[in-house]
Design a protein around this motif. Structure first.
Motif, mmCIF file in Angstrom:
data_model
loop_
_atom_site.group_PDB
_atom_site.id
_atom_site.type_symbol
_atom_site.label_atom_id
_atom_site.label_comp_id
_atom_site.label_asym_id
_atom_site.label_seq_id
_atom_site.Cartn_x
_atom_site.Cartn_y
_atom_site.Cartn_z
ATOM 1 N N GLY A 1 0.821 -1.211 0.000
ATOM 2 C CA GLY A 1 0.000 0.000 0.000
ATOM 3 C C GLY A 1 0.855 1.262 0.000
ATOM 4 N N GLN A 2 0.170 2.408 0.005
ATOM 5 C CA GLN A 2 0.894 3.694 0.002
ATOM 6 C C GLN A 2 1.862 3.794 1.190
ATOM 7 N N ASP A 3 1.346 3.616 2.401
ATOM 8 C CA ASP A 3 2.192 3.813 3.590
ATOM 9 C C ASP A 3 3.242 2.713 3.693
ATOM 10 N N GLY A 4 2.853 1.482 3.289
ATOM 11 C CA GLY A 4 3.791 0.367 3.346
ATOM 12 C C GLY A 4 5.029 0.653 2.514
ATOM 13 N N ILE B 1 2.303 -9.558 1.585
ATOM 14 C CA ILE B 1 1.661 -9.074 0.347
ATOM 15 C C ILE B 1 0.663 -10.123 -0.136
ATOM 16 N N ARG B 2 -0.531 -9.655 -0.498
ATOM 17 C CA ARG B 2 -1.554 -10.599 -0.989
ATOM 18 C C ARG B 2 -1.137 -11.131 -2.351
ATOM 19 N N TRP B 3 -1.513 -12.375 -2.606
ATOM 20 C CA TRP B 3 -1.020 -12.999 -3.841
ATOM 21 C C TRP B 3 -1.436 -12.218 -5.083
ATOM 22 N N ASP B 4 -2.661 -11.644 -5.069
ATOM 23 C CA ASP B 4 -3.106 -10.945 -6.278
ATOM 24 C C ASP B 4 -2.442 -9.574 -6.409
ATOM 25 N N SER B 5 -1.839 -9.061 -5.330
ATOM 26 C CA SER B 5 -1.094 -7.797 -5.428
ATOM 27 C C SER B 5 0.319 -8.019 -5.915
ATOM 28 N N ALA B 6 0.752 -9.265 -5.828
ATOM 29 C CA ALA B 6 2.148 -9.555 -6.148
ATOM 30 C C ALA B 6 2.390 -9.697 -7.645
ATOM 31 N N GLY C 1 0.656 -13.774 1.538
ATOM 32 C CA GLY C 1 -0.222 -14.152 2.644
ATOM 33 C C GLY C 1 -1.381 -13.199 2.784
ATOM 34 N N ASP C 2 -2.188 -13.463 3.806
ATOM 35 C CA ASP C 2 -3.386 -12.674 4.043
ATOM 36 C C ASP C 2 -3.525 -12.490 5.543
ATOM 37 N N ILE C 3 -3.793 -11.257 5.941
ATOM 38 C CA ILE C 3 -3.876 -10.924 7.367
ATOM 39 C C ILE C 3 -5.027 -11.670 8.068
ATOM 40 N N THR C 4 -6.018 -12.116 7.293
ATOM 41 C CA THR C 4 -7.151 -12.812 7.912
ATOM 42 C C THR C 4 -6.848 -14.278 8.202
ATOM 43 N N ASN D 1 1.340 -2.854 11.568
ATOM 44 C CA ASN D 1 0.141 -3.470 11.004
ATOM 45 C C ASN D 1 -0.635 -2.455 10.173
ATOM 46 N N LEU D 2 -0.298 -2.406 8.890
ATOM 47 C CA LEU D 2 -0.903 -1.433 7.965
ATOM 48 C C LEU D 2 -1.962 -2.075 7.064
ATOM 49 N N ALA D 3 -2.020 -3.386 7.015
ATOM 50 C CA ALA D 3 -2.961 -4.054 6.102
ATOM 51 C C ALA D 3 -4.387 -3.677 6.463
ATOM 52 N N LEU E 1 -8.610 -2.924 4.532
ATOM 53 C CA LEU E 1 -9.481 -2.375 3.505
ATOM 54 C C LEU E 1 -9.593 -0.902 3.892
ATOM 55 N N SER E 2 -8.976 -0.028 3.114
ATOM 56 C CA SER E 2 -8.802 1.357 3.570
ATOM 57 C C SER E 2 -9.739 2.346 2.886
ATOM 58 N N GLN E 3 -10.557 1.863 1.939
ATOM 59 C CA GLN E 3 -11.479 2.751 1.222
ATOM 60 C C GLN E 3 -12.801 2.834 1.981
ATOM 61 N N PRO F 1 -18.613 1.499 8.330
ATOM 62 C CA PRO F 1 -18.093 0.184 8.750
ATOM 63 C C PRO F 1 -16.568 0.226 8.911
ATOM 64 N N TYR F 2 -15.900 0.996 8.043
ATOM 65 C CA TYR F 2 -14.443 1.137 8.162
ATOM 66 C C TYR F 2 -14.080 1.732 9.524
ATOM 67 N N GLY F 3 -14.752 2.823 9.888
ATOM 68 C CA GLY F 3 -14.449 3.491 11.157
ATOM 69 C C GLY F 3 -14.745 2.597 12.347
ATOM 70 N N ALA G 1 -14.751 -0.716 12.368
ATOM 71 C CA ALA G 1 -13.760 -1.803 12.394
ATOM 72 C C ALA G 1 -12.432 -1.304 12.956
ATOM 73 N N LYS G 2 -12.031 -0.092 12.566
ATOM 74 C CA LYS G 2 -10.768 0.480 13.065
ATOM 75 C C LYS G 2 -10.879 0.786 14.561
ATOM 76 N N LEU G 3 -12.069 1.214 14.984
ATOM 77 C CA LEU G 3 -12.241 1.521 16.412
ATOM 78 C C LEU G 3 -12.159 0.246 17.250
ATOM 79 N N ASN H 1 -5.798 12.084 7.338
ATOM 80 C CA ASN H 1 -5.535 11.766 5.922
ATOM 81 C C ASN H 1 -4.122 12.170 5.509
ATOM 82 N N HIS H 2 -3.432 11.233 4.888
ATOM 83 C CA HIS H 2 -2.115 11.563 4.332
ATOM 84 C C HIS H 2 -2.022 10.959 2.938
ATOM 85 N N GLU H 3 -1.481 11.755 2.060
ATOM 86 C CA GLU H 3 -1.562 11.506 0.626
ATOM 87 C C GLU H 3 -0.172 11.514 0.024
HETATM 88 P P1 NAP Z 1 -3.596 1.242 1.254
HETATM 89 O O1 NAP Z 1 -2.766 1.956 0.246
HETATM 90 O O2 NAP Z 1 -4.987 0.875 0.909
HETATM 91 O O3 NAP Z 1 -2.792 -0.044 1.719
HETATM 92 C C1 NAP Z 1 -3.397 -1.050 2.473
HETATM 93 C C2 NAP Z 1 -2.706 -2.347 2.117
HETATM 94 O O4 NAP Z 1 -3.331 -3.412 2.877
HETATM 95 C C3 NAP Z 1 -2.848 -2.715 0.656
HETATM 96 O O5 NAP Z 1 -1.587 -2.987 0.093
HETATM 97 C C4 NAP Z 1 -3.688 -3.970 0.679
HETATM 98 O O6 NAP Z 1 -3.335 -4.933 -0.260
HETATM 99 C C5 NAP Z 1 -3.381 -4.538 2.037
HETATM 100 N N1 NAP Z 1 -4.437 -5.484 2.423
HETATM 101 C C6 NAP Z 1 -5.770 -5.351 2.300
HETATM 102 N N2 NAP Z 1 -6.389 -6.445 2.722
HETATM 103 C C7 NAP Z 1 -5.423 -7.317 3.104
HETATM 104 C C8 NAP Z 1 -5.452 -8.630 3.602
HETATM 105 N N3 NAP Z 1 -6.602 -9.280 3.807
HETATM 106 N N4 NAP Z 1 -4.273 -9.229 3.894
HETATM 107 C C9 NAP Z 1 -3.095 -8.592 3.677
HETATM 108 N N5 NAP Z 1 -3.009 -7.357 3.181
HETATM 109 C C10 NAP Z 1 -4.176 -6.716 2.898
HETATM 110 O O7 NAP Z 1 -3.690 2.119 2.587
HETATM 111 P P2 NAP Z 1 -2.652 3.201 3.153
HETATM 112 O O8 NAP Z 1 -3.135 4.541 2.767
HETATM 113 O O9 NAP Z 1 -1.289 2.777 2.856
HETATM 114 O O10 NAP Z 1 -2.932 3.063 4.712
HETATM 115 C C11 NAP Z 1 -2.180 2.156 5.523
HETATM 116 C C12 NAP Z 1 -2.957 1.869 6.793
HETATM 117 O O11 NAP Z 1 -3.203 3.090 7.498
HETATM 118 C C13 NAP Z 1 -4.327 1.248 6.564
HETATM 119 O O12 NAP Z 1 -4.575 0.384 7.654
HETATM 120 C C14 NAP Z 1 -5.270 2.427 6.620
HETATM 121 O O13 NAP Z 1 -6.561 2.011 7.005
HETATM 122 C C15 NAP Z 1 -4.603 3.279 7.682
HETATM 123 N N6 NAP Z 1 -4.828 4.711 7.585
HETATM 124 C C16 NAP Z 1 -4.536 5.371 6.426
HETATM 125 C C17 NAP Z 1 -4.707 6.736 6.376
HETATM 126 C C18 NAP Z 1 -4.413 7.524 5.121
HETATM 127 O O14 NAP Z 1 -4.843 8.676 5.023
HETATM 128 N N7 NAP Z 1 -3.666 6.955 4.164
HETATM 129 C C19 NAP Z 1 -5.153 7.439 7.503
HETATM 130 C C20 NAP Z 1 -5.407 6.723 8.672
HETATM 131 C C21 NAP Z 1 -5.227 5.365 8.716
HETATM 132 P P3 NAP Z 1 -3.788 -4.835 -1.774
HETATM 133 O O15 NAP Z 1 -2.755 -3.900 -2.342
HETATM 134 O O16 NAP Z 1 -3.688 -6.230 -2.213
HETATM 135 O O17 NAP Z 1 -5.169 -4.284 -1.774
#
Ligand code: NAP
Ligand code: G4F
Length: 354
Positions: free
Chosen positions: A12-15, A33-38, A63-66, A85-87, A89-91, A155-157, A159-161, A185-187
């Motif tokens: 992901g972006q932060d990763g 890294i998920r297999w379909d992302s690789a 692998g998969d975090i679940t 732990n950054l994995a 569903l972030s949308q 649901p995202y909020g 789950a994160k809480l 938010n960071h971009e």
């Molecule tokens: P991102 O770009 O969506 O990256 C999330 C990564 O998690 C993706 O690479 C995704 O893999 C992976 N992932 C999703 N489901 C997974 C699973 N079941 N098993 C393993 N990996 C899985 O998000 P980000 O912006 O980098 O954010 C990183 C973390 O910070 C997330 O937890 C997000 O919720 C949190 N966060 C982000 C922000 C922000 O503004 N960016 C703010 C607050 C918190 P795929 O590439 O295969 O989808």
């Protein structure tokens, strides 16, 4: 001694930014890294490519975090000093369409990490960063800090809480060193393409290159506190350097509406936007040519919206010495400039350049 970090969500972006940061500090970095992302042409792979897959200190694990058993055996094998732990569903919008899998990934996935560390008896040897979110504040009025009520609106909020509370509970019950980073938010140029800042930056560059179709957006009046991801990953690392595990807000402290982001992004390429009409009839018009640049699409509105996020990161500033360097205008300029240089195949060269 060389430290070992395990990053879930490394594609992901932060990763990507965090992996680059830690490799630069001499860490051995392992990423999940998920297999379909690789595999190409997924954008996760292009982020990893940008990191230079062949870096000798970087190891990727499919692998998969679940998958609790797989996560546990991976942590046993890697023996990390630090887990990020950054994995997730972030949308946020997607989480309304897939609420159950959002909870599975974002909440149970976190539990799998915490349980693995507890079961393996690594409580004293591993430090954990949990990616919590300002979405947890939801409808709580701004400014928000660590003491603000949490009233999530998606649901995202939710789950994160739940994950945030699991982290706190494991810290208090079992003595795990786990920090919640409550990030606003960071971009960046590596932001996923369906987040609003990247979508706008891309559309603006497309207009510059001859696009004629208006860009479609949803709620223009939502206000976000936008910072640069590269600044924020350093804050994650600093949390794990602190003498005690704690929770910290990271934010820029500067909030703007989506409407303002659109105006400033177009201004960057010399286009002045005027707004005409109301509600879903509203349009963003090029003040010079009268061309329609922005249309509203009702489908892009969420069932429930977080209206106003503005972070107060004074605790992180005081305790960790953390301060973001990139301001709003610089962020917009960086995203547009990088978008201009994207090769036609869509792969992103930002990290190579950086
Ligand atoms: P991102 O770009 O969506 O990256 C999330 C990564 O998690 C993706 O690479 C995704 O893999 C992976 N992932 C999703 N489901 C997974 C699973 N079941 N098993 C393993 N990996 C899985 O998000 P980000 O912006 O980098 O954010 C990183 C973390 O910070 C997330 O937890 C997000 O919720 C949190 N966060 C982000 C922000 C922000 O503004 N960016 C703010 C607050 C918190 P795929 O590439 O295969 O989808
Ligand atoms: O860019 P967004 O999708 O980000 P959102 O929902 O604020 O979530 C991001 O930040 C959270 C931290 O606060 C993270 F936890 C989360 O993982 C993610 O990184 O939307 C920003 C705003 C929203 O109010 C949305 O309704 O932009 C509004 N918006 C208007 N038109 C749009 C659009 N959002 C998207 N994605 N696409 C649009 O066309």
């Amino acid at each position: 001694m060389t430290k070992t970090a395990f990053i879930t969500g490394i594609a992901g972006q932060d990763g990507a930014y965090l992996a680059r940061f830690l490799l630069g500090k001499g860490y051995n970095v392992h990423g999940l890294i998920r297999w379909d992302s690789a595999h190409e042409p997924y954008e996760g792979k292009s982020r990893i490519n940008a990191l230079r897959l062949d870096h000798k200190n970087l190891t990727l694990h499919l692998g998969d975090i679940t998958d609790a058993n797989a996560v546990t055996s991976l942590i046993k094998k890697i023996e990390p000093d630090e887990i990020y732990n950054l994995a997730a569903l972030s949308q946020v919008h997607v989480s309304f369409q897939t609420p159950a899998s959002t909870l599975d990934i974002n909440t149970n996935g976190t539990l799998n990490i915490l349980e693995a560390v507890r079961i393996l008896g690594m409580e004293k040897s591993v430090r954990i960063y949990q990616a919590s979110s300002s979405e947890m504040f939801g409808s709580t009025p701004p400014p928000q800090n660590e003491a603000s009520p949490m009233m999530p609106c998606s649901p995202y909020g939710v789950a994160k809480l739940a994950a945030y509370h699991l982290a706190r509970t494991y810290r208090e019950a079992y003595g795990l060193f786990v920090c919640n980073g409550i990030l606003f938010n960071h971009e960046s140029p590596l932001r996923g393409e369906d987040f609003v800042t990247r979508k706008i930056a891309r559309a603006v560059v497309e207009f510059e290159q001859g696009r004629t179709e208006p860009m479609k957006l949803g709620n223009l009046d939502a206000i976000r506190d936008w910072g640069f991801a590269g600044d924020f990953v350093e804050g994650m690392w600093l949390m794990l350097r602190h003498k005690v595990a704690d929770d910290f807000v990271l934010s820029s402290g500067d909030a703007h509406s989506v409407r303002t982001f659109v105006e400033r992004a177009f201004a960057y390429i010399g286009v002045e936007i005027e707004w005409e009409g109301e509600g879903v009839e509203e349009q963003g018009i090029d003040a010079n040519t009268g061309r329609v640049m922005v249309d509203i699409d009702e489908a892009l509105f969420r069932p429930l919206e977080v209206n106003h996020l503005l972070g107060d990161a004074s605790k992180a500033a005081k305790t960790l010495g953390w301060a973001p360097e990139t301001d709003f205008e610089a962020l917009i300029g960086m995203m547009i400039n990088e978008e201009r240089q994207l090769p036609k195949d869509g792969s992103n060269t930002w990290l190579k350049a950086g």
